[in-house]
Design a protein around this motif. Sequence first.
Motif, PDB file in Angstrom:
ATOM      1  N   THR A   1     -39.458  15.816  45.319  1.00 28.77           N
ATOM      2  CA  THR A   1     -39.039  14.573  44.684  1.00 28.77           C
ATOM      3  C   THR A   1     -37.517  14.513  44.602  1.00 28.77           C
ATOM      4  OG1 THR A   1     -41.064  14.537  43.388  1.00 28.77           O
ATOM      5  CG2 THR A   1     -39.255  13.176  42.593  1.00 28.77           C
ATOM      6  N   VAL A   2     -36.966  13.394  45.060  1.00 22.72           N
ATOM      7  CA  VAL A   2     -35.521  13.176  45.047  1.00 22.72           C
ATOM      8  C   VAL A   2     -35.116  12.650  43.675  1.00 22.72           C
ATOM      9  CG1 VAL A   2     -33.635  11.813  46.051  1.00 22.72           C
ATOM     10  CG2 VAL A   2     -35.449  12.719  47.524  1.00 22.72           C
ATOM     11  N   ALA A   3     -34.167  13.344  43.030  1.00 21.14           N
ATOM     12  CA  ALA A   3     -33.664  12.900  41.731  1.00 21.14           C
ATOM     13  C   ALA A   3     -32.426  12.026  41.899  1.00 21.14           C
ATOM     14  CB  ALA A   3     -33.342  14.102  40.849  1.00 21.14           C
ATOM     15  N   SER A   4     -31.573  12.359  42.888  1.00 15.46           N
ATOM     16  CA  SER A   4     -30.375  11.557  43.140  1.00 15.46           C
ATOM     17  C   SER A   4     -29.923  11.744  44.583  1.00 15.46           C
ATOM     18  CB  SER A   4     -29.250  11.928  42.177  1.00 15.46           C
ATOM     19  OG  SER A   4     -28.801  13.248  42.430  1.00 15.46           O
ATOM     20  N   ILE A   5     -29.177  10.764  45.070  1.00 11.70           N
ATOM     21  CA  ILE A   5     -28.622  10.822  46.417  1.00 11.70           C
ATOM     22  C   ILE A   5     -27.134  11.099  46.266  1.00 11.70           C
ATOM     23  CG2 ILE A   5     -28.264   9.556  48.568  1.00 11.70           C
ATOM     24  CD1 ILE A   5     -30.735   7.808  47.664  1.00 11.70           C
ATOM     25  N   GLU A   6     -26.733  12.298  46.646  1.00 10.16           N
ATOM     26  CA  GLU A   6     -25.354  12.733  46.460  1.00 10.16           C
ATOM     27  C   GLU A   6     -24.422  12.109  47.509  1.00 10.16           C
ATOM     28  OE1 GLU A   6     -24.588  14.787  43.716  1.00 10.16           O
ATOM     29  OE2 GLU A   6     -26.645  14.169  43.311  1.00 10.16           O
ATOM     30  N   SER A   7     -24.896  12.037  48.755  1.00 13.45           N
ATOM     31  CA  SER A   7     -24.109  11.372  49.802  1.00 13.45           C
ATOM     32  C   SER A   7     -25.053  10.887  50.896  1.00 13.45           C
ATOM     33  CB  SER A   7     -23.039  12.299  50.378  1.00 13.45           C
ATOM     34  OG  SER A   7     -23.621  13.305  51.165  1.00 13.45           O
ATOM     35  N   LEU A   8     -24.586   9.852  51.598  1.00  9.30           N
ATOM     36  CA  LEU A   8     -25.373   9.264  52.678  1.00  9.30           C
ATOM     37  C   LEU A   8     -24.388   8.687  53.689  1.00  9.30           C
ATOM     38  CD1 LEU A   8     -27.941   8.184  54.011  1.00  9.30           C
ATOM     39  CD2 LEU A   8     -27.964   6.345  52.330  1.00  9.30           C
ATOM     40  N   LYS A   9     -24.414   9.250  54.889  1.00 10.25           N
ATOM     41  CA  LYS A   9     -23.492   8.805  55.936  1.00 10.25           C
ATOM     42  C   LYS A   9     -24.305   8.446  57.170  1.00 10.25           C
ATOM     43  CE  LYS A   9     -19.593  11.536  54.455  1.00 10.25           C
ATOM     44  NZ  LYS A   9     -19.730  12.430  53.449  1.00 10.25           N
ATOM     45  N   GLU A  10     -23.853   7.431  57.875  1.00 11.65           N
ATOM     46  CA  GLU A  10     -24.542   6.988  59.088  1.00 11.65           C
ATOM     47  C   GLU A  10     -23.610   7.138  60.274  1.00 11.65           C
ATOM     48  OE1 GLU A  10     -27.700   4.038  60.799  1.00 11.65           O
ATOM     49  OE2 GLU A  10     -27.348   4.184  58.662  1.00 11.65           O
TER      50      GLU A  10
ATOM     51  N   TYR B   1     -27.264  10.892  57.575  1.00 13.86           N
ATOM     52  CA  TYR B   1     -27.168  12.259  57.066  1.00 13.86           C
ATOM     53  C   TYR B   1     -27.187  12.196  55.543  1.00 13.86           C
ATOM     54  CZ  TYR B   1     -25.951  13.015  61.893  1.00 13.86           C
ATOM     55  OH  TYR B   1     -25.995  13.028  63.267  1.00 13.86           O
ATOM     56  N   TRP B   2     -28.195  12.791  54.961  1.00 17.23           N
ATOM     57  CA  TRP B   2     -28.452  12.713  53.528  1.00 17.23           C
ATOM     58  C   TRP B   2     -28.161  14.040  52.846  1.00 17.23           C
ATOM     59  CZ3 TRP B   2     -31.386   8.447  51.322  1.00 17.23           C
ATOM     60  CH2 TRP B   2     -31.711   7.462  52.251  1.00 17.23           C
ATOM     61  N   LYS B   3     -27.586  13.945  51.675  1.00 18.61           N
ATOM     62  CA  LYS B   3     -27.464  15.088  50.774  1.00 18.61           C
ATOM     63  C   LYS B   3     -28.074  14.613  49.470  1.00 18.61           C
ATOM     64  CE  LYS B   3     -24.234  18.319  48.668  1.00 18.61           C
ATOM     65  NZ  LYS B   3     -22.816  18.706  48.538  1.00 18.61           N
ATOM     66  N   VAL B   4     -29.167  15.249  49.063  1.00 19.54           N
ATOM     67  CA  VAL B   4     -29.885  14.807  47.872  1.00 19.54           C
ATOM     68  C   VAL B   4     -30.051  15.960  46.894  1.00 19.54           C
ATOM     69  CG1 VAL B   4     -31.164  13.009  49.124  1.00 19.54           C
ATOM     70  CG2 VAL B   4     -32.179  15.271  48.868  1.00 19.54           C
ATOM     71  N   LYS B   5     -30.184  15.601  45.649  1.00 16.37           N
ATOM     72  CA  LYS B   5     -30.527  16.581  44.609  1.00 16.37           C
ATOM     73  C   LYS B   5     -32.004  16.350  44.299  1.00 16.37           C
ATOM     74  CE  LYS B   5     -27.798  18.260  41.852  1.00 16.37           C
ATOM     75  NZ  LYS B   5     -26.904  18.885  40.929  1.00 16.37           N
ATOM     76  N   LEU B   6     -32.773  17.422  44.342  1.00 21.77           N
ATOM     77  CA  LEU B   6     -34.203  17.346  44.070  1.00 21.77           C
ATOM     78  C   LEU B   6     -34.475  17.478  42.578  1.00 21.77           C
ATOM     79  CD1 LEU B   6     -35.499  19.589  47.002  1.00 21.77           C
ATOM     80  CD2 LEU B   6     -35.236  17.103  46.949  1.00 21.77           C
ATOM     81  N   SER B   7     -35.664  17.115  42.178  1.00 24.32           N
ATOM     82  CA  SER B   7     -36.033  17.164  40.760  1.00 24.32           C
ATOM     83  C   SER B   7     -36.000  18.586  40.204  1.00 24.32           C
ATOM     84  CB  SER B   7     -37.402  16.535  40.539  1.00 24.32           C
ATOM     85  OG  SER B   7     -38.373  17.221  41.307  1.00 24.32           O
ATOM     86  N   ASP B   8     -36.138  19.591  41.067  1.00 25.14           N
ATOM     87  CA  ASP B   8     -36.087  20.976  40.593  1.00 25.14           C
ATOM     88  C   ASP B   8     -34.662  21.526  40.539  1.00 25.14           C
ATOM     89  OD1 ASP B   8     -35.447  21.473  43.243  1.00 25.14           O
ATOM     90  OD2 ASP B   8     -37.298  22.560  43.692  1.00 25.14           O
ATOM     91  N   GLY B   9     -33.649  20.656  40.831  1.00 28.09           N
ATOM     92  CA  GLY B   9     -32.248  21.048  40.724  1.00 28.09           C
ATOM     93  C   GLY B   9     -31.608  21.501  42.032  1.00 28.09           C
ATOM     94  N   ARG B  10     -32.426  21.769  43.049  1.00 33.07           N
ATOM     95  CA  ARG B  10     -31.858  22.196  44.333  1.00 33.07           C
ATOM     96  C   ARG B  10     -31.166  21.027  45.027  1.00 33.07           C
ATOM     97  NH1 ARG B  10     -36.260  23.920  48.038  1.00 33.07           N
ATOM     98  NH2 ARG B  10     -37.456  22.398  46.869  1.00 33.07           N
TER      99      ARG B  10
ATOM    100  N   ARG C   1     -26.868   4.786  39.261  1.00 36.47           N
ATOM    101  CA  ARG C   1     -26.221   3.643  39.920  1.00 36.47           C
ATOM    102  C   ARG C   1     -25.651   3.989  41.295  1.00 36.47           C
ATOM    103  NH1 ARG C   1     -21.905  -0.268  36.969  1.00 36.47           N
ATOM    104  NH2 ARG C   1     -20.501   0.007  38.717  1.00 36.47           N
ATOM    105  N   LYS C   2     -24.991   5.139  41.411  1.00 38.35           N
ATOM    106  CA  LYS C   2     -24.412   5.553  42.698  1.00 38.35           C
ATOM    107  C   LYS C   2     -25.504   5.797  43.737  1.00 38.35           C
ATOM    108  CE  LYS C   2     -20.089   7.582  41.106  1.00 38.35           C
ATOM    109  NZ  LYS C   2     -19.285   8.811  41.021  1.00 38.35           N
ATOM    110  N   SER C   3     -26.571   6.449  43.331  1.00 40.47           N
ATOM    111  CA  SER C   3     -27.682   6.708  44.254  1.00 40.47           C
ATOM    112  C   SER C   3     -28.300   5.400  44.727  1.00 40.47           C
ATOM    113  CB  SER C   3     -28.758   7.563  43.575  1.00 40.47           C
ATOM    114  OG  SER C   3     -28.262   8.829  43.245  1.00 40.47           O
TER     115      SER C   3
END
Length: 176
Positions: A101-110, A116-125, A166-168
């Motif tokens: 489960t994705v908790a937040s989207i840290e960065s997203l580049k096309e 290319y996604w960098k996400v923080k998962l609900s477990d903190g990873r 909001r950023k995500s």
Amino acid sequence: MAENDIMLEKAAQIQRLEPSNTKFSMKNGFLSMTFTNDDGEATHDRVFLHRAFPHELLWTYISVLGENSKEVGLIYDIADFDEETTRLLQTELERKYYSPTVASIESLKERYGFSYWKVKLSDGRTLNFTMQDTFRNIVRTGEDGAILLDVDGNRFVIKSIAALDRKSYRRIELYL
């Protein structure tokens, strides 16, 4: 009725798998099943579980396939089985359909048709993954959810788009 008609009718029937006719167990590290019907008892040393509705109905309408990928039958609801069997079936389904489960989207580049996604998962990873054809690989589920499918076939779940910070939300909004 012609013999071909009888064979076709029998092939079209869905075999309902329930506690009265089916026993599941682990054998050599694989899920196995013994099924009893009017034709006798059949043992399948290795069976595979597939959700008929993988995004909406997680524990109901589970297709069971044998070694040759031929459907053996359908489990209408795994909760019909005893607690131990239900836990065994849930474990197999969670292993197969692992979807963090994705908790937040840290960065997203096309770039060049890939995102290319960098996400923080609900477990903190924190996790990085790549998607191709992003518009096609974000699948909306329900009124407010989404599933992200990466280039390797992995699934990442956003349970509620509205609940993202909001950023995500701004990062994913273009693709919704």
